[in-house]
Design a protein around this motif. Structure first.
Motif, PDB file in Angstrom:
ATOM      1  N   LEU A  39       0.806  -1.227   0.000  1.00 38.41           N
ATOM      2  CA  LEU A  39       0.000   0.000   0.000  1.00 38.41           C
ATOM      3  C   LEU A  39       0.836   1.271   0.000  1.00 38.41           C
ATOM      4  CD1 LEU A  39      -2.640  -1.115   2.649  1.00 38.41           C
ATOM      5  CD2 LEU A  39      -2.790  -1.277   0.163  1.00 38.41           C
ATOM      6  N   ILE A  40       2.146   1.141   0.098  1.00 41.93           N
ATOM      7  CA  ILE A  40       3.018   2.314   0.145  1.00 41.93           C
ATOM      8  C   ILE A  40       2.848   3.131  -1.128  1.00 41.93           C
ATOM      9  CG2 ILE A  40       5.424   3.088   0.127  1.00 41.93           C
ATOM     10  CD1 ILE A  40       6.036   0.801   2.055  1.00 41.93           C
ATOM     11  N   GLY A  41       2.677   4.423  -0.944  1.00 40.23           N
ATOM     12  CA  GLY A  41       2.499   5.321  -2.080  1.00 40.23           C
ATOM     13  C   GLY A  41       1.046   5.515  -2.470  1.00 40.23           C
ATOM     14  N   GLY A  42       0.156   4.715  -1.916  1.00 41.14           N
ATOM     15  CA  GLY A  42      -1.273   4.871  -2.197  1.00 41.14           C
ATOM     16  C   GLY A  42      -1.918   5.765  -1.158  1.00 41.14           C
ATOM     17  N   THR A  43      -3.100   6.244  -1.465  1.00 43.65           N
ATOM     18  CA  THR A  43      -3.851   7.056  -0.515  1.00 43.65           C
ATOM     19  C   THR A  43      -5.016   6.225  -0.011  1.00 43.65           C
ATOM     20  OG1 THR A  43      -3.266   9.066  -1.689  1.00 43.65           O
ATOM     21  CG2 THR A  43      -5.138   9.189  -0.193  1.00 43.65           C
ATOM     22  N   CYS A  44      -5.050   6.027   1.293  1.00 40.29           N
ATOM     23  CA  CYS A  44      -6.131   5.258   1.899  1.00 40.29           C
ATOM     24  C   CYS A  44      -7.088   6.204   2.609  1.00 40.29           C
ATOM     25  CB  CYS A  44      -5.580   4.259   2.916  1.00 40.29           C
ATOM     26  SG  CYS A  44      -4.683   2.901   2.173  1.00 40.29           S
ATOM     27  N   TYR A  45      -8.339   5.869   2.587  1.00 34.60           N
ATOM     28  CA  TYR A  45      -9.376   6.612   3.296  1.00 34.60           C
ATOM     29  C   TYR A  45      -9.931   5.700   4.382  1.00 34.60           C
ATOM     30  CZ  TYR A  45      -9.142   9.657  -0.753  1.00 34.60           C
ATOM     31  OH  TYR A  45      -8.704  10.496  -1.737  1.00 34.60           O
ATOM     32  N   ILE A  46     -10.096   6.231   5.568  1.00 35.67           N
ATOM     33  CA  ILE A  46     -10.675   5.438   6.653  1.00 35.67           C
ATOM     34  C   ILE A  46     -12.180   5.608   6.579  1.00 35.67           C
ATOM     35  CG2 ILE A  46     -10.783   5.067   9.143  1.00 35.67           C
ATOM     36  CD1 ILE A  46      -8.027   4.489   7.837  1.00 35.67           C
ATOM     37  N   GLU A  47     -12.879   4.491   6.445  1.00 37.39           N
ATOM     38  CA  GLU A  47     -14.331   4.500   6.327  1.00 37.39           C
ATOM     39  C   GLU A  47     -14.909   3.434   7.242  1.00 37.39           C
ATOM     40  OE1 GLU A  47     -15.483   3.895   2.270  1.00 37.39           O
ATOM     41  OE2 GLU A  47     -14.290   5.583   1.545  1.00 37.39           O
ATOM     42  N   LEU A  48     -16.158   3.626   7.613  1.00 38.03           N
ATOM     43  CA  LEU A  48     -16.866   2.620   8.377  1.00 38.03           C
ATOM     44  C   LEU A  48     -17.586   1.730   7.387  1.00 38.03           C
ATOM     45  CD1 LEU A  48     -17.769   1.598  11.186  1.00 38.03           C
ATOM     46  CD2 LEU A  48     -19.783   3.034  10.916  1.00 38.03           C
ATOM     47  N   ASP A  49     -17.247   0.452   7.359  1.00 37.69           N
ATOM     48  CA  ASP A  49     -17.892  -0.468   6.448  1.00 37.69           C
ATOM     49  C   ASP A  49     -19.203  -0.936   7.065  1.00 37.69           C
ATOM     50  OD1 ASP A  49     -17.494  -2.199   3.899  1.00 37.69           O
ATOM     51  OD2 ASP A  49     -18.198  -3.575   5.454  1.00 37.69           O
ATOM     52  N   ALA A  50     -20.304  -0.691   6.349  1.00 38.84           N
ATOM     53  CA  ALA A  50     -21.634  -0.996   6.875  1.00 38.84           C
ATOM     54  C   ALA A  50     -21.846  -2.497   7.084  1.00 38.84           C
ATOM     55  CB  ALA A  50     -22.703  -0.446   5.927  1.00 38.84           C
ATOM     56  N   TYR A  51     -21.236  -3.315   6.239  1.00 40.57           N
ATOM     57  CA  TYR A  51     -21.429  -4.758   6.359  1.00 40.57           C
ATOM     58  C   TYR A  51     -20.542  -5.364   7.439  1.00 40.57           C
ATOM     59  CZ  TYR A  51     -23.856  -4.302   1.911  1.00 40.57           C
ATOM     60  OH  TYR A  51     -24.717  -3.937   0.921  1.00 40.57           O
ATOM     61  N   LYS A  76     -19.141  -3.786   9.857  1.00 41.19           N
ATOM     62  CA  LYS A  76     -19.366  -3.084  11.125  1.00 41.19           C
ATOM     63  C   LYS A  76     -18.047  -2.718  11.798  1.00 41.19           C
ATOM     64  CE  LYS A  76     -23.925  -3.913  11.278  1.00 41.19           C
ATOM     65  NZ  LYS A  76     -24.463  -3.605   9.990  1.00 41.19           N
ATOM     66  N   ARG A  77     -17.078  -2.249  10.983  1.00 39.31           N
ATOM     67  CA  ARG A  77     -15.795  -1.826  11.527  1.00 39.31           C
ATOM     68  C   ARG A  77     -15.175  -0.791  10.609  1.00 39.31           C
ATOM     69  NH1 ARG A  77     -13.660  -7.574  10.069  1.00 39.31           N
ATOM     70  NH2 ARG A  77     -14.986  -8.017  11.808  1.00 39.31           N
ATOM     71  N   GLU A  78     -14.238  -0.033  11.168  1.00 38.15           N
ATOM     72  CA  GLU A  78     -13.509   0.915  10.347  1.00 38.15           C
ATOM     73  C   GLU A  78     -12.467   0.160   9.537  1.00 38.15           C
ATOM     74  OE1 GLU A  78     -11.924   3.903  12.961  1.00 38.15           O
ATOM     75  OE2 GLU A  78     -13.639   5.195  12.582  1.00 38.15           O
ATOM     76  N   GLY A  96     -21.877   7.138  14.400  1.00 30.48           N
ATOM     77  CA  GLY A  96     -21.106   6.374  15.377  1.00 30.48           C
ATOM     78  C   GLY A  96     -20.259   7.282  16.251  1.00 30.48           C
ATOM     79  N   LYS A  97     -19.635   8.281  15.639  1.00 32.35           N
ATOM     80  CA  LYS A  97     -18.828   9.234  16.397  1.00 32.35           C
ATOM     81  C   LYS A  97     -19.699  10.008  17.375  1.00 32.35           C
ATOM     82  CE  LYS A  97     -15.330  12.780  15.857  1.00 32.35           C
ATOM     83  NZ  LYS A  97     -14.562  13.608  14.946  1.00 32.35           N
ATOM     84  N   ARG A  98     -20.907  10.382  16.947  1.00 31.75           N
ATOM     85  CA  ARG A  98     -21.840  11.110  17.812  1.00 31.75           C
ATOM     86  C   ARG A  98     -22.195  10.258  19.037  1.00 31.75           C
ATOM     87  NH1 ARG A  98     -22.163  15.790  18.820  1.00 31.75           N
ATOM     88  NH2 ARG A  98     -22.397  15.134  20.922  1.00 31.75           N
ATOM     89  N   ARG A  99     -22.426   8.958  18.814  1.00 25.32           N
ATOM     90  CA  ARG A  99     -22.753   8.066  19.937  1.00 25.32           C
ATOM     91  C   ARG A  99     -21.591   7.969  20.923  1.00 25.32           C
ATOM     92  NH1 ARG A  99     -24.126   3.045  17.057  1.00 25.32           N
ATOM     93  NH2 ARG A  99     -24.648   4.174  15.214  1.00 25.32           N
ATOM     94  N   ILE A 100     -20.367   7.917  20.398  1.00 27.96           N
ATOM     95  CA  ILE A 100     -19.191   7.845  21.264  1.00 27.96           C
ATOM     96  C   ILE A 100     -19.071   9.116  22.092  1.00 27.96           C
ATOM     97  CG2 ILE A 100     -16.662   7.802  21.276  1.00 27.96           C
ATOM     98  CD1 ILE A 100     -16.860   5.921  18.814  1.00 27.96           C
ATOM     99  N   ILE A 101     -19.250  10.268  21.447  1.00 23.61           N
ATOM    100  CA  ILE A 101     -19.150  11.543  22.172  1.00 23.61           C
ATOM    101  C   ILE A 101     -20.237  11.637  23.233  1.00 23.61           C
ATOM    102  CG2 ILE A 101     -19.425  14.051  21.927  1.00 23.61           C
ATOM    103  CD1 ILE A 101     -17.925  13.733  19.223  1.00 23.61           C
ATOM    104  N   PRO A 113     -11.969   5.866  22.802  1.00 20.07           N
ATOM    105  CA  PRO A 113     -12.749   6.290  23.969  1.00 20.07           C
ATOM    106  C   PRO A 113     -12.113   5.899  25.302  1.00 20.07           C
ATOM    107  CG  PRO A 113     -14.135   5.127  22.392  1.00 20.07           C
ATOM    108  CD  PRO A 113     -12.726   5.017  21.907  1.00 20.07           C
ATOM    109  N   ARG A 114     -11.511   4.728  25.377  1.00 20.75           N
ATOM    110  CA  ARG A 114     -10.866   4.310  26.628  1.00 20.75           C
ATOM    111  C   ARG A 114      -9.702   5.226  26.973  1.00 20.75           C
ATOM    112  NH1 ARG A 114     -11.016  -1.891  25.157  1.00 20.75           N
ATOM    113  NH2 ARG A 114     -13.112  -2.364  25.876  1.00 20.75           N
TER     114      ARG A 114
END
Length: 124
Positions: free
Chosen positions: A33-45, A47-49, A74-79, A104-105
């Motif tokens: 993955l070096i040199g690529g651009t990754c986006y962090i997303e929540l996968d609906a199926y 159920k994880r980032e 999800g972020k709103r629920r954590i806050i 959160p911990r």
């Protein structure tokens, strides 16, 4: 490898492969993955980032992205949970979540350490 893909995508059978817009594929060598651009997303199926590598461009900002809405929700629920646990306002909860890189911990630990310091310094 197929079993890892099914497990990662929370699928019981191979038929789930055909009903998905995208599949999560485990990467055995992160150096690929070096040199690529990754986006962090929540996968609906799953159920994880997840880190998403787009082969061409990136996510379409004009597209109605359910992952973004799920992530924000999800972020709103954590806050909200941190606000209740720490008995603080929204801004304070967001601050501690941000300095703990979204953990959160760790946010609760930081808050607890700050309270302890304030008590020892006679500020509380």
């Amino acid at each position: 490898m197929v079993m890892d893909i099914k497990r990662l995508n929370n699928m019981m059978s191979d038929h789930g492969i055909y009903s998905r817009e995208r599949l999560l594929i485990p990467v055995s060598n992160p150096n690929l993955l070096i040199g690529g651009t990754c986006y962090i997303e929540l996968d609906a199926y799953a159920k994880r980032e997840v880190a998403v590598l787009y082969l061409e461009g990136g996510p379409d900002p004009k597209a109605n992205c359910p992952n973004r809405a799920s992530f924000d929700q999800g972020k709103r629920r954590i806050i909200d949970s941190l606000k209740r646990s720490m008995r603080v306002d929204d801004g304070t909860a967001q601050y501690y979540l941000s300095i703990s890189d979204g953990d959160p911990r760790a946010a609760l630990m930081e808050f607890s350490e700050d309270l302890k310091w304030e008590r020892q310094a006679g500020l509380a």
